[in-house]
Design a protein around this motif. Structure first.
Motif, PDB file in Angstrom:
ATOM      1  N   LEU A  12     -17.409  98.540 136.262  1.00 34.51           N
ATOM      2  CA  LEU A  12     -18.427  98.738 136.796  1.00 34.51           C
ATOM      3  C   LEU A  12     -18.642  99.924 138.341  1.00 34.51           C
ATOM      4  O   LEU A  12     -18.965 101.206 137.425  1.00 34.51           O
ATOM      5  N   GLN A  13     -18.289  99.567 138.682  1.00 32.93           N
ATOM      6  CA  GLN A  13     -17.974 100.446 139.821  1.00 32.93           C
ATOM      7  C   GLN A  13     -16.800 101.429 140.083  1.00 32.93           C
ATOM      8  O   GLN A  13     -17.154 102.414 140.778  1.00 32.93           O
ATOM      9  N   GLY A  14     -15.416 101.191 139.201  1.00 32.66           N
ATOM     10  CA  GLY A  14     -14.377 101.619 139.676  1.00 32.66           C
ATOM     11  C   GLY A  14     -14.015 102.280 138.436  1.00 32.66           C
ATOM     12  O   GLY A  14     -13.569 103.925 138.707  1.00 32.66           O
ATOM     13  N   ALA A  73     -19.547 108.349 124.822  1.00 31.13           N
ATOM     14  CA  ALA A  73     -18.696 107.568 125.742  1.00 31.13           C
ATOM     15  C   ALA A  73     -17.696 106.897 125.282  1.00 31.13           C
ATOM     16  O   ALA A  73     -16.412 106.962 125.547  1.00 31.13           O
ATOM     17  N   VAL A  74     -17.573 106.188 123.993  1.00 31.30           N
ATOM     18  CA  VAL A  74     -16.098 105.195 123.469  1.00 31.30           C
ATOM     19  C   VAL A  74     -15.100 106.130 123.987  1.00 31.30           C
ATOM     20  O   VAL A  74     -13.931 105.927 123.973  1.00 31.30           O
ATOM     21  N   PRO A  75     -14.863 107.667 122.736  1.00 29.47           N
ATOM     22  CA  PRO A  75     -13.396 108.323 123.170  1.00 29.47           C
ATOM     23  C   PRO A  75     -13.832 108.818 124.780  1.00 29.47           C
ATOM     24  O   PRO A  75     -12.599 108.819 124.776  1.00 29.47           O
ATOM     25  N   THR A 107     -16.038  99.323 128.794  1.00 27.45           N
ATOM     26  CA  THR A 107     -16.967 100.618 129.571  1.00 27.45           C
ATOM     27  C   THR A 107     -17.970 101.366 128.860  1.00 27.45           C
ATOM     28  O   THR A 107     -18.723 101.650 129.966  1.00 27.45           O
ATOM     29  N   ALA A 108     -17.927 101.556 127.459  1.00 26.74           N
ATOM     30  CA  ALA A 108     -18.200 102.120 127.077  1.00 26.74           C
ATOM     31  C   ALA A 108     -19.967 101.891 126.736  1.00 26.74           C
ATOM     32  O   ALA A 108     -20.815 102.934 126.576  1.00 26.74           O
ATOM     33  N   PRO A 109     -20.269 100.392 126.398  1.00 20.93           N
ATOM     34  CA  PRO A 109     -21.089 100.414 126.529  1.00 20.93           C
ATOM     35  C   PRO A 109     -22.576 100.694 127.514  1.00 20.93           C
ATOM     36  O   PRO A 109     -23.521 101.124 127.229  1.00 20.93           O
ATOM     37  N   MET A 110     -21.543 100.094 129.013  1.00 27.00           N
ATOM     38  CA  MET A 110     -21.772 100.027 130.219  1.00 27.00           C
ATOM     39  C   MET A 110     -22.821 102.141 130.372  1.00 27.00           C
ATOM     40  O   MET A 110     -23.344 102.636 131.107  1.00 27.00           O
ATOM     41  N   LEU A 111     -21.625 103.232 129.557  1.00 31.54           N
ATOM     42  CA  LEU A 111     -21.813 104.398 130.313  1.00 31.54           C
ATOM     43  C   LEU A 111     -22.769 104.761 129.537  1.00 31.54           C
ATOM     44  O   LEU A 111     -23.441 105.475 130.436  1.00 31.54           O
ATOM     45  N   ARG A 112     -22.711 104.037 128.096  1.00 32.44           N
ATOM     46  CA  ARG A 112     -24.239 105.051 127.178  1.00 32.44           C
ATOM     47  C   ARG A 112     -25.448 104.551 128.202  1.00 32.44           C
ATOM     48  O   ARG A 112     -26.706 105.140 127.675  1.00 32.44           O
ATOM     49  N   MET A 113     -25.547 102.944 128.461  1.00 31.55           N
ATOM     50  CA  MET A 113     -26.657 102.476 128.744  1.00 31.55           C
ATOM     51  C   MET A 113     -27.464 103.180 130.032  1.00 31.55           C
ATOM     52  O   MET A 113     -27.978 103.728 129.757  1.00 31.55           O
ATOM     53  N   MET A 114     -26.270 103.557 130.947  1.00 30.49           N
ATOM     54  CA  MET A 114     -26.366 104.242 131.984  1.00 30.49           C
ATOM     55  C   MET A 114     -26.559 105.911 132.323  1.00 30.49           C
ATOM     56  O   MET A 114     -27.176 106.437 133.638  1.00 30.49           O
ATOM     57  N   ALA A 127     -27.688  93.850 135.710  1.00 27.35           N
ATOM     58  CA  ALA A 127     -26.756  94.768 137.059  1.00 27.35           C
ATOM     59  C   ALA A 127     -27.316  96.038 136.647  1.00 27.35           C
ATOM     60  O   ALA A 127     -27.601  97.094 137.868  1.00 27.35           O
ATOM     61  N   ILE A 128     -27.343  96.443 135.581  1.00 26.70           N
ATOM     62  CA  ILE A 128     -27.161  97.788 134.901  1.00 26.70           C
ATOM     63  C   ILE A 128     -28.315  98.253 134.746  1.00 26.70           C
ATOM     64  O   ILE A 128     -28.487  98.604 136.016  1.00 26.70           O
ATOM     65  N   ILE A 129     -28.834  97.684 134.522  1.00 28.35           N
ATOM     66  CA  ILE A 129     -30.349  97.578 134.637  1.00 28.35           C
ATOM     67  C   ILE A 129     -31.291  97.660 136.055  1.00 28.35           C
ATOM     68  O   ILE A 129     -32.206  98.553 135.895  1.00 28.35           O
ATOM     69  N   ALA A 130     -30.984  96.068 136.830  1.00 28.67           N
ATOM     70  CA  ALA A 130     -31.307  96.888 138.310  1.00 28.67           C
ATOM     71  C   ALA A 130     -31.457  98.463 138.640  1.00 28.67           C
ATOM     72  O   ALA A 130     -31.754  99.235 139.663  1.00 28.67           O
ATOM     73  N   ILE A 131     -29.538  98.641 138.734  1.00 28.67           N
ATOM     74  CA  ILE A 131     -29.033 100.002 139.194  1.00 28.67           C
ATOM     75  C   ILE A 131     -29.479 101.118 138.587  1.00 28.67           C
ATOM     76  O   ILE A 131     -29.966 102.039 138.688  1.00 28.67           O
TER      77      ILE A 131
END
Length: 518
Positions: free
Chosen positions: A278-280, A342-344, A356-363, A418-422
């Protein structure tokens, strides 16, 4: 010393920021391949403590130095500028050395008590030499910015990035046979070498400028009615308090996130790896387009301060509209790229898109609020309302920490909590800053611009999705990705030109475009 205008200073910082962000992705791509997500997690867990210490030491000092130096230069008093610099350097360096020893002696307690992974100890110790170095560099950057010369800051930051990347990857690779803990510490040592190079570059440019300035006539040096240290503290303390909230929020976020994931039944090593992803990996991708808004924020402070001193509200409104429009227009298409592709993007950057891709797409859709937040906060600070920015940041931080505690500790949410909180934090703080700026300046909002940007972004996203999934450009995933992104950007730029979001006059202000046209 040569001064730059608001637009020139922004462009110089923007160019340096783009170079730094692009260079920064070299270790973002290479480091996970060398030490893995778990190693990146160990590296990232030590960083929030460093940010807190640096905020305590410097905090609002660079901003205070920039404002006071700008006043002295406006009165043609270079000796007063140097007096401000020397006073702030003495204060910053003293605090830097003090907190370096505090960090060294508390490293074992922090890694064993506050954090869930004792391996962070080596990373924590490796970062301590940076504290005093960054303290000195930040003061010199504030001095040059106060003189409205952004070239030294830009040059030193680019040099620091180049040196840092080389030694960061080299040291982590050399120490990897000793284990992930030492490899992560090696990466932090590489950052220290880069900071030393950046500081030396600033020192060299300062002494060069001093030699030139001594040959120039200066105005009369009137005695100071208010001690320099008192004036520095009056400006720096409220700003430092506001930044400390953000830094402590980041620190608590790192501690609480990992502990909440443990409560959710996730093992310590897996929690560290998820936090590292998430952070890196994800957050740096989201922050990449924010280089323009960061450059705008730095240039806005002296520009709005000067206009506020003259009570020139039309200029303030004009600068704010320019900054907000640029932040939205430039940030929105990158958010669309990160959402649709996000995936590619994660596969090509990090070699693995599963985490990482699901996190990126969500944010991604919420990233635009981060890009707008920087100029809004700079406006509040420039117009002597750091307390308002402090309260807004505090409210957002409290909400974020509470949401992490409530959601990340639940097995059905985990890291998504944590992603929702950010995301909620970025939305809430930006809206609070915007409301504060509108009330302070009585600035009217142009709702047509955001609506046009949303429409252009949706059309761009549809075009990218169609090209990537339905048009076979090449068997290479890189070429297919670049073709889809380029097509989307072309559609977006065309809509912006047709709708008036970007005009020919705006393009003429860009030096490179102007030179190409001529």
């Amino acid at each position: 010393m040569r001064k730059q205008s608001f637009i020139q200073g922004t462009i110089i910082l923007l160019c340096a920021g783009i170079i730094n962000r692009m260079l920064g992705f070299i270790p973002r791509i290479a480091l996970p391949r060398i030490i893995g997500a778990e190693g990146v997690g160990l590296y990232q867990l030590g960083y929030p403590f460093f940010i807190v210490l640096i905020t305590v030491i410097t905090g609002g000092l660079p901003l205070a130095v920039a404002k006071l130096v700008a006043e002295a230069e406006g009165e043609n008093r270079p000796e007063q500028s140097r007096r401000i610099l020397h006073t702030s350097l003495a204060l910053s360096l003293t605090l830097g050395v003090l907190f370096t020893f505090i960090a060294l002696f508390s490293a074992s307690w922090v890694s064993s008590v506050l954090l869930t992974d004792r391996r962070v100890y080596y990373t924590f110790v490796s970062m301590t030499p940076m504290i005093a170095i960054v303290a000195v560099s930040s003061i010199y950057r504030g001095y040059f910015q106060g003189r409205q010369n952004m070239i030294p800051s830009a040059f030193s930051s680019v040099l620091e990035s180049i040196i840092r990347i080389f030694f960061m990857l080299w040291f982590s690779w050399l120490l990897l046979p000793k284990g992930l803990a030492f490899a992560a510490a090696g990466a932090m040592l590489g950052v220290t070498v880069g900071e030393i190079a950046g500081m030396l570059a600033l020192l060299g440019q300062y002494y060069f400028s001093v030699q030139k300035d001594r040959a120039l006539p200066s105005g009369d040096e009137s005695p100071e009615t208010t001690p320099v240290l008192k004036r520095l503290a009056g400006i720096a303390v409220p700003v430092t308090a506001g930044r400390l909230i953000g830094s402590f929020s980041y620190l608590l976020e790192s501690i609480i996130t990992v502990r909440s994931l443990a409560l959710a039944g996730i093992a310590a090593a897996a929690a560290t790896a998820q936090y590292g992803s998430l952070q890196g990996m994800v957050i740096p991708l989201l922050l990449l387009p924010g280089v323009l808004s960061s450059s705008l924020a730095v240039s806005l402070v002296p520009s709005l301060s000067e206009a506020a001193a003259r009570d020139d509200m039309p200029t303030i409104h004009k600068r704010m509209h320019q900054a907000l429009r640029l932040a939205m227009v430039t940030g929105a298409p990158f958010a669309a790229v990160m959402y649709i592709l996000a995936v590619p993007l994660c596969t090509l950057m990090y070699g693995n898109a599963a985490d990482t891709a699901p996190m990126l797409r969500m944010m991604a859709p919420f990233a635009v609020f981060l890009y707008v937040q920087a100029p809004l906060q700079a406006a509040l600070q420039a117009m002597d309302r750091p307390g308002r920015a402090l309260i807004n940041t505090l409210i957002g931080a409290v909400v974020k920490i509470l949401l992490i505690l409530l959601l990340a500790s639940r097995p059905e949410y985990g890291i998504l909590g944590a992603i929702i909180a950010i995301m909620v934090n970025s939305l809430l703080v930006t809206l609070l800053h915007g409301f504060s700026v509108v009330r302070l300046t009585a600035m009217s909002l142009r709702w047509s611009d955001p609506l046009k940007i949303i429409a252009a972004t949706i059309i761009m996203a549809a075009a990218m999705s169609y090209v990537y999934t339905s048009v076979s450009v090449s068997s290479s995933q890189w070429i297919q990705f670049l073709a889809a992104a380029a097509c989307g950007m072309g559609v977006y730029l065309g809509i912006c030109l047709l709708s008036g979001l970007i005009s020919a006059r705006d393009l003429e202000r860009v030096p490179f475009f102007k030179r190409w046209r001529s």
